[in-house]
Structures are given as C-alpha cells and as structure tokens.
Design a protein around this motif. Structure first.
Motif, PDB file in Angstrom:
ATOM      1  N   SER A   1      14.295 -10.840 -21.427  1.00  0.00           N
ATOM      2  CA  SER A   1      14.888 -11.716 -22.145  1.00  0.00           C
ATOM      3  C   SER A   1      14.663 -12.958 -22.331  1.00  0.00           C
ATOM      4  O   SER A   1      14.238 -13.648 -23.337  1.00  0.00           O
ATOM      5  CB  SER A   1      16.771 -11.785 -21.718  1.00  0.00           C
ATOM      6  OG  SER A   1      16.790 -10.605 -21.991  1.00  0.00           O
ATOM      7  N   ILE A   2      14.095 -13.491 -21.231  1.00  0.00           N
ATOM      8  CA  ILE A   2      13.493 -15.164 -21.255  1.00  0.00           C
ATOM      9  C   ILE A   2      12.245 -14.943 -22.211  1.00  0.00           C
ATOM     10  O   ILE A   2      12.087 -15.813 -22.971  1.00  0.00           O
ATOM     11  CB  ILE A   2      13.356 -15.527 -19.641  1.00  0.00           C
ATOM     12  CG1 ILE A   2      14.734 -15.740 -18.962  1.00  0.00           C
ATOM     13  CG2 ILE A   2      12.292 -16.928 -19.791  1.00  0.00           C
ATOM     14  CD1 ILE A   2      14.470 -16.188 -17.341  1.00  0.00           C
ATOM     15  N   SER A   3      11.324 -13.979 -21.913  1.00  0.00           N
ATOM     16  CA  SER A   3      10.071 -14.016 -22.523  1.00  0.00           C
ATOM     17  C   SER A   3      10.391 -13.980 -23.992  1.00  0.00           C
ATOM     18  O   SER A   3       9.570 -14.269 -24.790  1.00  0.00           O
ATOM     19  CB  SER A   3       9.083 -13.362 -21.850  1.00  0.00           C
ATOM     20  OG  SER A   3       9.358 -11.752 -21.851  1.00  0.00           O
ATOM     21  N   GLU A   4      11.305 -12.851 -24.200  1.00  0.00           N
ATOM     22  CA  GLU A   4      11.557 -12.720 -25.786  1.00  0.00           C
ATOM     23  C   GLU A   4      12.086 -14.001 -26.613  1.00  0.00           C
ATOM     24  O   GLU A   4      11.519 -14.459 -27.409  1.00  0.00           O
ATOM     25  CB  GLU A   4      12.575 -11.532 -25.997  1.00  0.00           C
ATOM     26  CG  GLU A   4      12.184 -10.418 -25.888  1.00  0.00           C
ATOM     27  CD  GLU A   4      11.164  -9.701 -26.946  1.00  0.00           C
ATOM     28  OE1 GLU A   4      11.592  -9.566 -27.909  1.00  0.00           O
ATOM     29  OE2 GLU A   4       9.954  -9.681 -26.667  1.00  0.00           O
ATOM     30  N   GLU A   5      12.934 -14.389 -25.951  1.00  0.00           N
ATOM     31  CA  GLU A   5      13.482 -15.868 -26.342  1.00  0.00           C
ATOM     32  C   GLU A   5      12.440 -17.092 -26.542  1.00  0.00           C
ATOM     33  O   GLU A   5      12.147 -17.697 -27.595  1.00  0.00           O
ATOM     34  CB  GLU A   5      14.522 -16.524 -25.691  1.00  0.00           C
ATOM     35  CG  GLU A   5      15.840 -15.529 -25.738  1.00  0.00           C
ATOM     36  CD  GLU A   5      17.206 -16.490 -25.534  1.00  0.00           C
ATOM     37  OE1 GLU A   5      17.167 -17.673 -25.341  1.00  0.00           O
ATOM     38  OE2 GLU A   5      18.403 -15.785 -25.184  1.00  0.00           O
ATOM     39  N   GLU A   6      11.549 -16.955 -25.711  1.00  0.00           N
ATOM     40  CA  GLU A   6      10.517 -18.146 -25.572  1.00  0.00           C
ATOM     41  C   GLU A   6       9.308 -17.820 -26.317  1.00  0.00           C
ATOM     42  O   GLU A   6       8.881 -18.774 -26.750  1.00  0.00           O
ATOM     43  CB  GLU A   6      10.114 -18.342 -24.006  1.00  0.00           C
ATOM     44  CG  GLU A   6      11.172 -18.877 -23.157  1.00  0.00           C
ATOM     45  CD  GLU A   6      11.521 -20.558 -23.646  1.00  0.00           C
ATOM     46  OE1 GLU A   6      10.395 -21.165 -23.684  1.00  0.00           O
ATOM     47  OE2 GLU A   6      12.807 -20.628 -24.049  1.00  0.00           O
ATOM     48  N   PHE A   7       8.946 -16.626 -26.373  1.00  0.00           N
ATOM     49  CA  PHE A   7       7.597 -16.445 -26.974  1.00  0.00           C
ATOM     50  C   PHE A   7       7.734 -15.421 -28.275  1.00  0.00           C
ATOM     51  O   PHE A   7       6.831 -14.733 -28.759  1.00  0.00           O
ATOM     52  CB  PHE A   7       6.770 -15.407 -26.298  1.00  0.00           C
ATOM     53  CG  PHE A   7       6.459 -16.291 -24.657  1.00  0.00           C
ATOM     54  CD1 PHE A   7       6.106 -17.617 -24.889  1.00  0.00           C
ATOM     55  CD2 PHE A   7       6.831 -15.861 -23.612  1.00  0.00           C
ATOM     56  CE1 PHE A   7       5.941 -18.570 -23.647  1.00  0.00           C
ATOM     57  CE2 PHE A   7       6.759 -16.425 -22.391  1.00  0.00           C
ATOM     58  CZ  PHE A   7       6.382 -17.860 -22.429  1.00  0.00           C
ATOM     59  N   SER A   8       9.048 -15.422 -28.920  1.00  0.00           N
ATOM     60  CA  SER A   8       9.214 -14.776 -30.049  1.00  0.00           C
ATOM     61  C   SER A   8       8.259 -15.171 -31.663  1.00  0.00           C
ATOM     62  O   SER A   8       8.207 -14.223 -32.340  1.00  0.00           O
ATOM     63  CB  SER A   8      10.604 -14.278 -30.274  1.00  0.00           C
ATOM     64  OG  SER A   8      11.362 -15.379 -30.546  1.00  0.00           O
ATOM     65  N   ASP A   9       8.223 -16.437 -31.464  1.00  0.00           N
ATOM     66  CA  ASP A   9       7.643 -16.800 -32.889  1.00  0.00           C
ATOM     67  C   ASP A   9       6.146 -16.554 -32.717  1.00  0.00           C
ATOM     68  O   ASP A   9       5.444 -16.505 -31.693  1.00  0.00           O
ATOM     69  CB  ASP A   9       8.011 -18.344 -33.043  1.00  0.00           C
ATOM     70  CG  ASP A   9       7.200 -19.302 -31.878  1.00  0.00           C
ATOM     71  OD1 ASP A   9       6.145 -19.845 -32.483  1.00  0.00           O
ATOM     72  OD2 ASP A   9       7.668 -19.378 -30.931  1.00  0.00           O
ATOM     73  N   PRO A  10       5.560 -16.189 -33.900  1.00  0.00           N
ATOM     74  CA  PRO A  10       4.025 -15.798 -33.910  1.00  0.00           C
ATOM     75  C   PRO A  10       3.105 -16.626 -33.047  1.00  0.00           C
ATOM     76  O   PRO A  10       2.382 -16.221 -32.434  1.00  0.00           O
ATOM     77  CB  PRO A  10       3.804 -15.643 -35.284  1.00  0.00           C
ATOM     78  CG  PRO A  10       4.853 -15.665 -36.180  1.00  0.00           C
ATOM     79  CD  PRO A  10       5.938 -16.264 -35.093  1.00  0.00           C
ATOM     80  N   GLU A  11       3.116 -17.952 -33.357  1.00  0.00           N
ATOM     81  CA  GLU A  11       2.514 -18.865 -32.724  1.00  0.00           C
ATOM     82  C   GLU A  11       2.422 -18.847 -31.202  1.00  0.00           C
ATOM     83  O   GLU A  11       1.421 -18.829 -30.333  1.00  0.00           O
ATOM     84  CB  GLU A  11       2.670 -20.536 -32.947  1.00  0.00           C
ATOM     85  CG  GLU A  11       1.742 -21.342 -32.640  1.00  0.00           C
ATOM     86  CD  GLU A  11       2.144 -22.770 -33.075  1.00  0.00           C
ATOM     87  OE1 GLU A  11       1.175 -23.692 -33.417  1.00  0.00           O
ATOM     88  OE2 GLU A  11       3.234 -23.203 -32.982  1.00  0.00           O
ATOM     89  N   ALA A  12       3.696 -18.523 -30.622  1.00  0.00           N
ATOM     90  CA  ALA A  12       3.755 -18.762 -28.993  1.00  0.00           C
ATOM     91  C   ALA A  12       3.522 -17.354 -28.613  1.00  0.00           C
ATOM     92  O   ALA A  12       3.153 -17.165 -27.271  1.00  0.00           O
ATOM     93  CB  ALA A  12       5.371 -18.846 -28.710  1.00  0.00           C
ATOM     94  N   GLN A  13       3.400 -16.330 -29.290  1.00  0.00           N
ATOM     95  CA  GLN A  13       2.985 -15.110 -29.014  1.00  0.00           C
ATOM     96  C   GLN A  13       1.467 -14.923 -28.493  1.00  0.00           C
ATOM     97  O   GLN A  13       0.914 -13.989 -27.886  1.00  0.00           O
ATOM     98  CB  GLN A  13       3.444 -14.001 -30.094  1.00  0.00           C
ATOM     99  CG  GLN A  13       4.783 -13.162 -29.858  1.00  0.00           C
ATOM    100  CD  GLN A  13       4.994 -12.417 -30.691  1.00  0.00           C
ATOM    101  OE1 GLN A  13       3.962 -12.015 -31.465  1.00  0.00           O
ATOM    102  NE2 GLN A  13       6.037 -11.704 -30.622  1.00  0.00           N
ATOM    103  N   ASP A  14       0.687 -15.730 -28.987  1.00  0.00           N
ATOM    104  CA  ASP A  14      -0.624 -15.922 -28.864  1.00  0.00           C
ATOM    105  C   ASP A  14      -1.048 -16.563 -27.439  1.00  0.00           C
ATOM    106  O   ASP A  14      -0.861 -17.707 -27.153  1.00  0.00           O
ATOM    107  CB  ASP A  14      -1.340 -16.695 -30.009  1.00  0.00           C
ATOM    108  CG  ASP A  14      -2.846 -16.670 -29.878  1.00  0.00           C
ATOM    109  OD1 ASP A  14      -3.440 -16.028 -28.872  1.00  0.00           O
ATOM    110  OD2 ASP A  14      -3.523 -16.618 -30.868  1.00  0.00           O
ATOM    111  N   ILE A  15      -1.514 -15.645 -26.708  1.00  0.00           N
ATOM    112  CA  ILE A  15      -1.691 -16.199 -24.953  1.00  0.00           C
ATOM    113  C   ILE A  15      -2.607 -17.215 -25.087  1.00  0.00           C
ATOM    114  O   ILE A  15      -2.766 -18.205 -24.400  1.00  0.00           O
ATOM    115  CB  ILE A  15      -2.048 -14.907 -24.445  1.00  0.00           C
ATOM    116  CG1 ILE A  15      -1.895 -15.401 -22.714  1.00  0.00           C
ATOM    117  CG2 ILE A  15      -3.473 -14.647 -24.518  1.00  0.00           C
ATOM    118  CD1 ILE A  15      -1.836 -14.254 -21.893  1.00  0.00           C
ATOM    119  N   ARG A  16      -3.487 -17.255 -26.158  1.00  0.00           N
ATOM    120  CA  ARG A  16      -4.638 -18.364 -26.085  1.00  0.00           C
ATOM    121  C   ARG A  16      -3.902 -19.602 -26.543  1.00  0.00           C
ATOM    122  O   ARG A  16      -4.594 -20.609 -26.638  1.00  0.00           O
ATOM    123  CB  ARG A  16      -5.772 -17.710 -26.790  1.00  0.00           C
ATOM    124  CG  ARG A  16      -6.466 -16.737 -26.286  1.00  0.00           C
ATOM    125  CD  ARG A  16      -7.540 -16.226 -27.122  1.00  0.00           C
ATOM    126  NE  ARG A  16      -6.787 -15.340 -28.305  1.00  0.00           N
ATOM    127  CZ  ARG A  16      -7.066 -14.546 -29.090  1.00  0.00           C
ATOM    128  NH1 ARG A  16      -8.376 -14.541 -29.327  1.00  0.00           N
ATOM    129  NH2 ARG A  16      -6.155 -13.903 -30.049  1.00  0.00           N
TER     130      ARG A  16
END
Ligand code: SF4
Length: 250
Positions: free
Chosen positions: A40-55
């Motif tokens: 749940s934490i990672s979903e909330e934090e990284f759900s926008d396309p920009e944040a999903q990119d690990i680089r």
C-alpha cells in the motif's frame, strides 16, 4: 507521504503484521496485496507515471522521504516504550554481526544456493534462442514464457533466502529465544517454496522440446538436493506458519 498519513496507514486493521517478511516479493502475483502495508505504501507513493520509473530521481527522493518518516516513527515508538536506540548496537555487536555474516557466506549450503543463480544465468545464455520460441511453444500449448518468468524470478532469491536462513540459524543458536517463531525457519520456508516452484517451472521446458530434457533434469536434480539439504539443516522450516499465507491446521 507525510508522517500523519503513514501513521494512519500503519494503524489500518486490514494489514497483516509482518506479511512481507516471508513472501517472495512478487507483488504482481501476490494474492494478499490488499493486506500488505508495504504494498500500500509503494502504491500510494509510486503510482504516478514519473515516480514509477526507477531511473527517475523522483523515485529516490520519495524513498528517502519515506525513510525519514519511518525513522521519525521509530524514534517516537522508542520514546514511548522507553528504549534507548543509541545503546542497541555497540561496536562489539556490529563486529559479531559481521562475523556471523561471514560464517553464513562461507556455509556450504549458502554457497550451493548462490551458485544456482549463476547456473541459471549460464543455462539461459547458452540457449538464448529459446527466448524467441515462446510464441511457437504457446501455439503448442506450452507456456514457456511463464516458466522462464518463474525461474528467473527465483534464480537469485533462493540464494538470498537460504543465506538469510543460515545467518539466522547461526544467530539463534547463540541467542536462543523460544518466544517468537524462528526467522531462520521462515526464511528457509520461503526458499523451499521458491525451489518447489522453480522445479515445476523447469519441468515445463522439455514439454516443448525434448532436447532440453537432460540439462533441465540436471537443474531439477540440483534443486531437489538443495531442498533436501535445507530441510535437513532446518527441519522445522516446512511447518513455519507465514502470516497471511499459511493456515494453522486445527
Ligand atoms: S506480501 Fe505480497 S504485496 Fe506484500 S511485499 Fe510481499 S509479495 Fe508484495
């Protein structure tokens, strides 16, 4: 995520405490994402396309933001329970921990488990063309793609979990504590499950083409011996109850 939101999330009843300690980290395939705080934490934090990119720099910024909040929560909890965090690990403890890490790394079982990762790497490198045949295999009713995915997901995971189990066993032998379930058994159980699933995935390959049977059998036999060795070393591993994944038999 700010501290209040993190605190609120942590307190939600739907989460199973510690579920992520003995899972295989394969969230895309996990049947318990809705009960996992980490997910749940990672979903909330990284759900926008920009944040999903690990680089993307945003990924690392967000990660350190969470770390800051988590440390703050830790300090609050330590204060509440009157625990002095400064005295938890002395230099002596750190040296002992390092010595145990070294012992675990040199343990025969850990070396064997880690060597499996390299064996898989070599196997696929020598048969690169097989990756191009997944569509043909699918037409013949063999899901090679899925088998490869499973094998490669667990290829290094097995070594990491076996090492954690052995590392834990070395520590537990010195600091026996029967109050809590043994972390080494939990880690070994996840490793055993990963081995079982990898064996099943390897067994799919010869159904597509029999010429791979011999090399596949070698891999399966290696995994089978590894599994037996893990069970002999940690005989309670199979019966470990993983929170959220295993049922307690009546
Ligand atoms: S419990 Fe499931 S959702 Fe949570 S980290 Fe593990 S695999 Fe991912």
């Amino acid at each position: 995520m700010n501290r209040d939101r993190l605190k609120k999330l942590v307190e939600e009843k739907r989460f199973i405490p510690g579920i992520y300690n003995y899972c295989d980290r394969w969230c895309e395939r996990c049947p318990q994402t809705s009960r996992c705080l980490k997910f749940s934490i990672s979903e909330e934090e990284f759900s926008d396309p920009e944040a999903q990119d690990i680089r993307n720099e945003a990924f690392w910024n967000k990660l350190s933001e969470i770390l800051g909040e988590a440390l703050e929560l830790l300090r609050e909890a330590a204060k509440k329970w009157e625990i002095d965090l400064e005295t938890l690990s002395s230099m002596d403890d750190i040296e002992k921990m390092e010595a145990k890490d070294k012992d675990a790394d040199n343990h025969l079982l850990c070396r064997a488990a880690k060597s499996y990762g390299k064996m898989v790497e070599d196997w696929f490198r020598e048969r690169e063309g097989l990756f191009l045949e997944t569509a043909v295999a699918a037409k013949e009713g063999v899901n090679l793609e899925e088998a490869f995915e499973v094998i490669q997901w667990y290829q290094y995971f097995i070594g990491a979990k076996v090492t954690r189990a052995i590392r834990g066993k070395i520590g537990e032998e010195e600091e026996r504590c029967d109050e809590f379930p043994s972390d080494s058994d939990g880690s070994a159980k996840v490793a055993l499950i990963a081995i079982d699933r990898s064996i099943s995935a390897w067994a799919v390959i010869p159904h597509y083409n029999h010429r791979y049977a011999e090399s596949v059998l070698e891999m399966i036999s290696f995994l089978d011996r590894l599994s037996q060795a893990v069970e002999e070393t940690l005989p309670n591993a199979r019966s470990f109850i993983r929170p959220g994944f295993d049922r307690i038999n009546p």
